[in-house]
Design a protein around this motif. Structure first.
Motif, PDB file in Angstrom:
ATOM      1  N   LYS A 178       9.582  10.561   5.597  1.00 34.91           N
ATOM      2  CA  LYS A 178       8.416  10.505   6.215  1.00 34.91           C
ATOM      3  C   LYS A 178       7.273   9.907   5.591  1.00 34.91           C
ATOM      4  N   TYR A 179       7.481   9.618   4.377  1.00 35.54           N
ATOM      5  CA  TYR A 179       6.250   8.988   3.738  1.00 35.54           C
ATOM      6  C   TYR A 179       6.139   7.458   4.018  1.00 35.54           C
ATOM      7  N   ILE A 180       6.950   6.890   4.958  1.00 39.13           N
ATOM      8  CA  ILE A 180       6.854   5.710   5.581  1.00 39.13           C
ATOM      9  C   ILE A 180       5.733   5.844   6.810  1.00 39.13           C
ATOM     10  N   GLU A 181       5.942   6.454   7.643  1.00 37.88           N
ATOM     11  CA  GLU A 181       4.977   6.539   8.688  1.00 37.88           C
ATOM     12  C   GLU A 181       3.905   7.294   8.489  1.00 37.88           C
ATOM     13  N   ILE A 182       3.968   8.074   7.119  1.00 36.15           N
ATOM     14  CA  ILE A 182       2.510   8.668   6.519  1.00 36.15           C
ATOM     15  C   ILE A 182       1.754   7.713   6.177  1.00 36.15           C
ATOM     16  N   ALA A 183       2.428   6.923   5.162  1.00 38.58           N
ATOM     17  CA  ALA A 183       1.506   5.738   4.550  1.00 38.58           C
ATOM     18  C   ALA A 183       1.006   4.745   5.513  1.00 38.58           C
ATOM     19  N   ILE A 184       1.903   4.258   6.594  1.00 41.79           N
ATOM     20  CA  ILE A 184       1.264   3.316   7.666  1.00 41.79           C
ATOM     21  C   ILE A 184       0.145   4.051   8.470  1.00 41.79           C
ATOM     22  N   HIS A 185       0.431   5.194   9.009  1.00 39.45           N
ATOM     23  CA  HIS A 185      -0.518   5.854   9.878  1.00 39.45           C
ATOM     24  C   HIS A 185      -1.819   6.131   8.981  1.00 39.45           C
ATOM     25  N   ARG A 186      -1.787   6.613   7.836  1.00 38.74           N
ATOM     26  CA  ARG A 186      -2.951   6.737   6.821  1.00 38.74           C
ATOM     27  C   ARG A 186      -3.621   5.364   6.541  1.00 38.74           C
ATOM     28  N   GLU A 187      -2.786   4.339   6.326  1.00 40.85           N
ATOM     29  CA  GLU A 187      -3.543   3.071   5.944  1.00 40.85           C
ATOM     30  C   GLU A 187      -4.306   2.592   6.982  1.00 40.85           C
ATOM     31  N   ILE A 188      -3.695   2.517   8.205  1.00 40.49           N
ATOM     32  CA  ILE A 188      -4.492   2.287   9.550  1.00 40.49           C
ATOM     33  C   ILE A 188      -5.839   3.202   9.676  1.00 40.49           C
ATOM     34  N   GLN A 189      -5.757   4.297   9.553  1.00 41.47           N
ATOM     35  CA  GLN A 189      -6.674   5.197   9.680  1.00 41.47           C
ATOM     36  C   GLN A 189      -7.791   5.305   8.585  1.00 41.47           C
ATOM     37  N   SER A 190      -7.441   4.586   7.502  1.00 40.92           N
ATOM     38  CA  SER A 190      -8.514   4.351   6.362  1.00 40.92           C
ATOM     39  C   SER A 190      -9.249   3.169   6.318  1.00 40.92           C
ATOM     40  N   GLY A 191      -8.631   2.140   7.532  1.00 42.52           N
ATOM     41  CA  GLY A 191      -9.286   0.781   7.739  1.00 42.52           C
ATOM     42  C   GLY A 191      -8.494  -0.338   7.074  1.00 42.52           C
TER      43      GLY A 191
ATOM     44  N   PHE B 110       0.623  -1.090  -0.014  1.00 36.74           N
ATOM     45  CA  PHE B 110      -0.100   0.023   0.016  1.00 36.74           C
ATOM     46  C   PHE B 110       0.895   1.013   0.158  1.00 36.74           C
ATOM     47  N   ILE B 111       2.020   1.052   0.280  1.00 40.51           N
ATOM     48  CA  ILE B 111       2.829   2.238   0.512  1.00 40.51           C
ATOM     49  C   ILE B 111       2.847   3.388  -0.783  1.00 40.51           C
ATOM     50  N   GLU B 112       2.926   2.708  -1.954  1.00 37.19           N
ATOM     51  CA  GLU B 112       3.100   3.254  -3.124  1.00 37.19           C
ATOM     52  C   GLU B 112       2.004   4.465  -3.470  1.00 37.19           C
ATOM     53  N   LYS B 113       0.732   4.063  -3.030  1.00 36.61           N
ATOM     54  CA  LYS B 113      -0.657   4.848  -3.183  1.00 36.61           C
ATOM     55  C   LYS B 113      -0.390   6.003  -2.278  1.00 36.61           C
ATOM     56  N   TYR B 114       0.785   6.348  -1.317  1.00 37.83           N
ATOM     57  CA  TYR B 114       0.752   7.666  -0.783  1.00 37.83           C
ATOM     58  C   TYR B 114       1.956   8.360  -1.060  1.00 37.83           C
ATOM     59  N   LEU B 115       2.495   7.951  -2.053  1.00 33.88           N
ATOM     60  CA  LEU B 115       3.805   8.326  -2.373  1.00 33.88           C
ATOM     61  C   LEU B 115       3.653   9.561  -3.652  1.00 33.88           C
ATOM     62  N   PRO B 116       4.164  10.484  -3.899  1.00 29.02           N
ATOM     63  CA  PRO B 116       4.342  11.459  -4.950  1.00 29.02           C
ATOM     64  C   PRO B 116       5.121  10.574  -6.100  1.00 29.02           C
ATOM     65  N   GLN B 117       4.607  10.872  -7.369  1.00 28.85           N
ATOM     66  CA  GLN B 117       4.985  10.134  -8.150  1.00 28.85           C
ATOM     67  C   GLN B 117       6.449   9.993  -8.605  1.00 28.85           C
ATOM     68  N   SER B 118       7.189  11.074  -8.143  1.00 25.20           N
ATOM     69  CA  SER B 118       8.555  11.179  -8.538  1.00 25.20           C
ATOM     70  C   SER B 118       9.480  10.189  -7.319  1.00 25.20           C
ATOM     71  N   ILE B 119       8.887   9.479  -6.452  1.00 28.07           N
ATOM     72  CA  ILE B 119       9.582   9.035  -5.269  1.00 28.07           C
ATOM     73  C   ILE B 119       9.324   7.361  -5.208  1.00 28.07           C
ATOM     74  N   THR B 120      10.113   6.577  -5.194  1.00 29.21           N
ATOM     75  CA  THR B 120      10.125   5.035  -5.165  1.00 29.21           C
ATOM     76  C   THR B 120       9.997   4.749  -3.854  1.00 29.21           C
ATOM     77  N   VAL B 121       9.644   3.431  -3.452  1.00 33.90           N
ATOM     78  CA  VAL B 121       9.484   2.778  -2.162  1.00 33.90           C
ATOM     79  C   VAL B 121      10.796   2.629  -1.552  1.00 33.90           C
ATOM     80  N   GLN B 122      11.957   2.090  -2.472  1.00 33.22           N
ATOM     81  CA  GLN B 122      13.111   1.851  -2.158  1.00 33.22           C
ATOM     82  C   GLN B 122      13.861   3.195  -1.571  1.00 33.22           C
ATOM     83  N   GLU B 123      13.643   4.431  -2.540  1.00 35.13           N
ATOM     84  CA  GLU B 123      14.311   5.485  -2.036  1.00 35.13           C
ATOM     85  C   GLU B 123      13.691   5.889  -0.705  1.00 35.13           C
ATOM     86  N   ILE B 124      12.619   5.809  -0.291  1.00 40.43           N
ATOM     87  CA  ILE B 124      12.081   6.121   0.940  1.00 40.43           C
ATOM     88  C   ILE B 124      12.593   4.998   2.142  1.00 40.43           C
ATOM     89  N   MET B 125      12.743   4.014   1.683  1.00 37.20           N
ATOM     90  CA  MET B 125      13.178   3.164   2.874  1.00 37.20           C
ATOM     91  C   MET B 125      14.931   3.289   2.830  1.00 37.20           C
TER      92      MET B 125
END
Length: 565
Positions: free
Chosen positions: A292-305, A261-276
C-alpha cells in the motif's frame, strides 16, 4: 412520446451486455441493445488481460475449491458465497465457449499460459493479448449474425418501475435529441463501472456510473460501493496499466525534480525493496499488506507538490532493461510477462531507455454494485445486471482475472434467466401521462444561457474525487467530497445545455454525483481499512465491521446499513 416494444432491453455494449443479449436471443426472447457509443468497445487498458479458470493444467493442485477459497480470502468477508460458487464452477466452460467463438488464449508449449493473478495463490489466470478486445470482437460478430438490433448513441435517462417491477425505460438519442420510451418486460444492465469519477482513470469517457445511479433511483439494493480499486498507470508517453509484475524488476521512482521520495513515506521497519516485492503480487491498491505504501507515497508526493505538471511521478526503467528473464526462476510472473509488456510499450513507440515515462494513481474498477441473485436478478423484479455494475462476486479485493470472467458467467446466466422471466410474465402498463412528464422534465434541462459549463463541472468532480477519495481518505476528505458533490449538483441546475449531446453529459454528471455520493457515504460508515478501502484515520481492519454495507433509496433519501446477503 414514441414507443418501442421489446421483451428485453439490454443497456450497454461491453462483454456482459453482449453475452446477455446473445443468450436471451438464443432462448427465444426479442432483444434490443441500447448503447451510448457507436459499436461495442472493450476497456483496452493494458497489453494483456487475465481470465481465471481452475483447470489444473499448469498447477495440478489447483481446483475449483482452491479457486473458491482464493476469492473468499481476497473478499475479506464481503463476497456472496452463492455467486462465488456459481462463478468458479462455470469458469472453465466459459473459456471453451469463447474459444469456439475464436477468442485466442495464449499458450506456453502445449498448455495454456497461466500465471498467478492478483491476490491468488496458484497460477490459473489465462492470458489474452489485446485485453478484452478479442472477446468483444467475437461477440459482436455473433450478435450481428443473430440480427439483434442495436441502438447506437442512445442513453437511458430513467428506468420505469411499477410496484417494484420493470415496465420500461425513457431514452434519449444523443444525436437527434429524440426522447422515446422502450416498453419491455425486463432490463439488463451491462453499463460497466464509474471510472470517469477520477481525474486519472482507465475507462472510456462514457463509463460514468449510469447503471448504479439508474438502479439506485428505482429502489434497487446496492452493496460494497466503498470498494473502489485504484492502481498505477502510465500517463505519458502512453496510457496503460502499470502492471504489478514490473515491480519485480525494481524500477527507480523519482519525483519531478529527479529525487527519490518513497522512503520518506515508509515506516522505519520497511524497505523500498520490500514494498516493491509485495506490490509485485497484485495490481490494485490494497491496505492488506505493505504494498500500500507504493500508491500512498506516490499520491502524497503529487499532492504535496512533488509531482509533474501531469499530476504524475517519473519511472526509470534502467534496472528492467538489464533484466535477463531467461535466468529468472519460473515462479516469478515477470519471467513470462515482462517480455510482453516490453514489446507492447515498444510497439506504442516508447523508448524505455530515453523517454520520460510518467505514472500516476488511477481509478480502476468498483468491486461493488447491484445486489443480484445467482441468475443476475436484482431486488427489482425484471431488472438484471452483470459485470462491474453488479456486486457480490467480489469483495474488499478482487482476484486479477475475475472481472472478464464475471461478465461472461453472469452475463450468460442473466440472459437465460431474463428470457425465462419474459416468458412467465406479462408487460406492465406505462401511463402516457407519466411519459409526458418525463419528457417535459428532460426538455426543461435545456438552457443555452446557463452560468456553468458542463465539461468544467465534470472536471471539477473528477479532481475532487481523485484528490480526496481514491487512495488516501479520512473523515475530513470524505466530507470534503460530499460537500463538493452537493455544490456540483446545485450548479448543475444552472448549467449550459444547448444540444442533445450536452443533455446527455448533464445526465452523466448527475449519475456521477449520485454514484460518488453512495461511495463516499459507505466509506464514511466503514470506520476501518479493509482491502481496497483504506482510511488513514482507521488504518487497520476491524472485526466489528466484518459485514457488507447495503444502500437503498426511498423517497429521495439514502438508506445505508450493514447487513447480510
Amino acid at each position: 412520446m414514441d414507443k418501442i416494444k421489446t421483451d428485453l432491453l439490454v443497456i450497454g455494449g461491453g462483454g456482459a451486455a453482449l453475452r446477455a443479449a446473445l443468450e436471451a436471443k438464443k432462448s427465444g426472447s426479442n432483444v434490443l441493445v441500447a448503447q451510448k457509443g457507436i459499436g461495442s468497445t472493450a476497456y483496452k487498458v493494458a497489453e494483456t488481460a487475465g481470465y481465471n479458470a481452475a483447470d489444473g493444467q499448469v498447477d495440478p493442485l489447483d481446483n475449483i475449491e482452491e479457486f473458491y477459497n482464493d476469492i473468499i480470502r481476497a473478499a475479506l468477508g464481503m463476497a456472496d458465497p452463492r455467486l462465488v460458487e456459481a462463478l468458479v464452477n462455470e469458469a472453465a466452460p466459459s473459456i471453451k465457449f469463447l474459444e469456439e467463438l475464436g477468442v485466442p488464449f495464449e499458450r506456453d508449449g502445449g498448455k495454456y499460459l497461466e500465471v498467478v493473478g492478483c491476490f491468488a495463490v496458484r497460477p490459473r489466470m489465462h492470458i489474452i493479448k489485446g485485453h478484452g478486445e478479442p472477446i468483444i470482437d467475437a461477440l459482436k460478430k455473433i450478435i450481428r449474425r443473430q440480427q439483434i438490433p442495436v441502438l447506437n448513441r442512445v442513453m437511458v435517462a430513467k428506468l420505469l418501475v411499477k410496484h417494484n417491477r420493470i415496465a420500461g425505460a425513457v431514452c434519449l438519442n444523443l444525436e437527434s435529441g429524440q426522447i422515446f420510451a422502450v416498453e419491455c418486460k425486463a432490463i439488463f444492465l451491462g453499463t460497466g463501472g464509474a471510472g470517469q469519477l477520477f481525474r486519472w482513470n482507465h475507462n472510456p469517457v462514457d463509463i460514468t456510473g449510469d447503471g448504479y445511479a439508474l438502479a439506485y433511483r428505482t429502489g434497487a439494493r446496492l452493496v460494497n460501493m466503498e470498494y473502489m480499486q485504484a492502481g498505477l498507470g502510465f500517463t505519458t508517453p502512453v496510457r496503460s496499466n502499470f502492471n504489478n509484475w514490473i515491480w519485480s524488476g525494481y524500477p527507480i521512482v523519482k519525483n519531478n525534480s529527479g529525487s527519490s521520495f518513497i522512503e520518506k513515506y515508509l515506516p522505519q521497519s520497511i524497505t523500498v525493496q520490500e514494498i516493491m516485492d509485495a506490490k509485485s503480487g497484485h495490481y490494485p491498491f490494497s491496505g492488506r499488506d505493505a504494498s500500500k505504501y507504493i500508491e500512498i507515497a506516490i499520491h502524497r508526493e503529487i499532492q504535496s507538490g512533488g509531482g509533474t505538471p501531469n499530476d504524475s511521478i517519473v519511472i526509470d526503467f534502467a534496472p528492467l532493461l538489464e533484466l535477463d528473464s531467461a535466468v529468472l526462476p519460473d515462479h516469478l510472473v515477470i519471467k513470462k510477462m515482462w517480455p510482453m509488456t516490453r514489446d507492447y510499450l515498444i510497439s506504442k513507440g516508447v523508448n524505455l531507455a530515453r523517454d520520460r515515462i510518467e505514472v500516476s494513481t488511477f481509478g480502476h474498477a468498483i468491486n461493488g454494485g447491484l445486489v443480484i441473485d445467482v441468475n443476475g436478478m436484482s431486488t427489482v423484479e425484471g431488472l438484471f445486471a452483470a459485470g462491474e455494475v453488479a456486486g457480490g462476486p467480489h469483495g474488499a479485493d478482487r482476484l486479477g482475472g475475475n472481472m472478464l470472467l464475471t461478465c461472461q458467467v453472469f452475463g450468460a446466466r442473466s440472459g437465460k434467466a431474463a428470457a425465462g422471466f419474459v416468458r412467465d410474465n406479462q408487460p406492465v402498463d406505462i401511463n402516457d401521462n407519466l411519459l409526458a412528464g418525463e419528457e417535459k422534465e428532460l426538455k426543461s434541462f435545456f438552457n443555452d444561457q446557463g452560468d456553468f459549463s458542463l465539461p468544467a463541472l465534470k472536471k471539477q468532480l473528477q479532481t475532487l474525487m481523485w484528490s480526496n477519495y481514491l487512495v488516501v481518505k479520512n473523515e475530513y476528505t470524505l466530507n470534503q467530497c460530499l460537500s463538493g458533490l452537493k455544490q456540483i449538483e446545485n450548479n448543475l441546475e444552472d448549467a449550459q445545455v444547448a444540444s442533445p449531446a450536452e443533455l446527455g453529459l448533464r445526465l452523466e454528471i448527475k449519475n456521477m454525483v449520485d454514484t460518488a455520493r453512495m461511495m463516499c457515504s459507505a466509506a464514511l460508515l466503514r470506520k476501518e481499512s479493509r482491502g481496497s478501502h483504506y482510511r488513514e484515520d482507521y488504518p487497520d481492519i476491524d472485526a466489528n465491521y466484518g459485514k457488507p454495507i447495503f444502500i437503498t433509496e426511498n423517497n429521495d433519501t439514502m438508506h445505508i446499513t450493514f447487513g447480510s446477503y
